[in-house]
Write a protein that holds these residues in place. Structure first.
Motif, PDB file in Angstrom:
ATOM      1  N   LEU A 145       0.832  -1.200   0.000  1.00 10.96           N
ATOM      2  CA  LEU A 145       0.000   0.000   0.000  1.00 10.96           C
ATOM      3  C   LEU A 145       0.871   1.256   0.000  1.00 10.96           C
ATOM      4  O   LEU A 145       0.586   2.223  -0.718  1.00 10.96           O
ATOM      5  CB  LEU A 145      -0.926  -0.002   1.218  1.00 10.96           C
ATOM      6  CG  LEU A 145      -1.864   1.196   1.361  1.00 10.96           C
ATOM      7  CD1 LEU A 145      -2.802   1.309   0.155  1.00 10.96           C
ATOM      8  CD2 LEU A 145      -2.672   1.099   2.659  1.00 10.96           C
ATOM      9  N   PHE A 190       1.095   4.220  -2.875  1.00  7.17           N
ATOM     10  CA  PHE A 190       0.957   5.631  -2.496  1.00  7.17           C
ATOM     11  C   PHE A 190       2.117   6.444  -3.055  1.00  7.17           C
ATOM     12  O   PHE A 190       1.929   7.525  -3.623  1.00  7.17           O
ATOM     13  CB  PHE A 190       0.867   5.729  -0.980  1.00  7.17           C
ATOM     14  CG  PHE A 190       0.937   7.123  -0.420  1.00  7.17           C
ATOM     15  CD1 PHE A 190       0.334   8.198  -1.061  1.00  7.17           C
ATOM     16  CD2 PHE A 190       1.613   7.371   0.770  1.00  7.17           C
ATOM     17  CE1 PHE A 190       0.394   9.493  -0.531  1.00  7.17           C
ATOM     18  CE2 PHE A 190       1.688   8.633   1.305  1.00  7.17           C
ATOM     19  CZ  PHE A 190       1.084   9.703   0.643  1.00  7.17           C
ATOM     20  N   TYR A 222      -6.481   1.928  -1.419  1.00  3.91           N
ATOM     21  CA  TYR A 222      -5.893   3.243  -1.647  1.00  3.91           C
ATOM     22  C   TYR A 222      -6.945   4.240  -2.124  1.00  3.91           C
ATOM     23  O   TYR A 222      -7.013   5.371  -1.633  1.00  3.91           O
ATOM     24  CB  TYR A 222      -4.761   3.150  -2.665  1.00  3.91           C
ATOM     25  CG  TYR A 222      -4.271   4.498  -3.129  1.00  3.91           C
ATOM     26  CD1 TYR A 222      -3.392   5.239  -2.347  1.00  3.91           C
ATOM     27  CD2 TYR A 222      -4.715   5.050  -4.327  1.00  3.91           C
ATOM     28  CE1 TYR A 222      -2.959   6.494  -2.755  1.00  3.91           C
ATOM     29  CE2 TYR A 222      -4.285   6.297  -4.745  1.00  3.91           C
ATOM     30  CZ  TYR A 222      -3.411   7.027  -3.956  1.00  3.91           C
ATOM     31  OH  TYR A 222      -2.997   8.259  -4.353  1.00  3.91           O
TER      32      TYR A 222
END
Length: 328
Positions: free
Chosen positions: A48, A52, A189
């Protein structure tokens, strides 16, 4: 495939733990922050964070700052997650080897369709020994730090730290497939980004609804595991709960005092017969079968196990054997 095996998940354990489980009707879900494997429950968070970083260039400064709060750079397992593991494979050589080093091991066949609930440590509804500042974030405050009130004069409560919130409790399969993992990462996300954007553009009073986001996304993240462990066919119960003082126990461990939650079945002693989120007393665990691990003394092991089950009134629990040949 054995009859009804698809309805069961298998919790592997040793003899000492089995005796405790049968006597107390409880399974222990350990704190994710104290797991032995340094990479356990981190794979999803790492992926994750990387996604990002890949998207950072197209984000505004305020959105980046908001996402930093929920997607930290530091790789740290959630101390709010409590995990109980099992396998969909009831006769796994990998698992027998792990639990059967010095003695016969066992696999508890648990009905995956029967939820497990936390066993409360205390009966109180409010913290019996609250630390300083325990209620500081309970109320909405204005720019001067004064508590905001409704027209009738009552304070606006943002979050009561003693309110009972329990998420999880059902068995979920661990995700090993990289493509499926990538889809989950993108979905999480996008939800976090949309949540941050909404929070930045709305009134302060709407923010409490965003408070649960980190807890709700953690389950999917905590189900992601390196595909090299695929043969374990792991399934997990992941529990998040509040308040911790009501549900969290401690035991000694290699890393200090390890927090854990006791999971049990409903049907035990409960002050409120309509309360199904947790139990005040242990209820029978949904054990349908116990499989004995590879051993040259399977007959003797079965006899003593059946005797123990009879002592606890568990006459309907089936006893079976591993079909893996024993090798000295």
């Amino acid at each position: 495939m054995r009859k009804n095996e698809t309805a069961l998940v298998w919790h592997y354990t040793d003899g000492a733990a089995l005796i405790n489980i049968l006597a107390k009707n409880e399974l222990w879900a350990g704190s994710a922050a104290f797991m032995n494997d340094t990479n356990e429950l981190l794979s999803g968070s790492i992926q994750l964070r990387q996604h990002f970083e890949d998207q950072r260039a197209v984000l505004s400064k305020d959105v980046i700052e908001g996402l930093e709060e929920y997607i930290p750079e530091v790789k740290e397992r959630s101390r709010h997650s409590y995990v109980l593991s099992a396998s969909s494979d009831g006769d796994s050589l990998t698992m027998w080897r792990y639990y059967g080093r010095d003695q016969v091991s066992f696999a508890l066949g648990l009905d995956r369709n029967v939820p497990l609930v936390p066993l409360a440590r205390l009966k109180e509804d409010v913290h019996p020994n609250p630390p300083a500042g325990y209620l500081d974030d309970m109320y909405d405050r204005d720019e001067d730090g004064q508590i905001v009130t409704y027209p009738d004069g009552s304070p606006i409560v943002i979050f009561d730290p003693d309110s009972i919130i329990i998420e999880g409790g059902n068995w979920k399969p661990v995700i090993y497939d990289p493509e499926e993992q990538a889809e989950i990462i993108v979905e999480i996300y996008n939800k976090l980004r949309e949540g941050v954007e909404k929070r930045n553009s709305t009134a302060e009073s709407s923010r409490p609804s965003f408070w649960l986001y980190p807890y709700l996304i953690n389950e999917s993240l905590d189900l992601i595991k390196n595909e090299g462990f695929r043969d374990e066919r792991e399934e997990r119960i992941i529990v998040w709960l509040n308040p911790d003082w009501k549900f969290v126990f401690h035991r000694p461990g290699a890393f200090g005092l390890v927090p854990y939650v006791k999971l049990t079945g409903l049907g035990g002693v409960n002050d409120d017969v309509y309360e199904e989120r947790f139990a005040m007393g242990p209820g029978r665990l949904p054990i349908r079968e116990i499989r004995i691990g590879p051993t040259p003394y399977s007959s003797q092991a079965a006899d003593s196990l059946k005797q123990l089950l009879n002592f606890h009134g568990l006459h309907d629990v089936r006893v079976s054997y591993s079909e893996i040949p024993f090798r000295q």
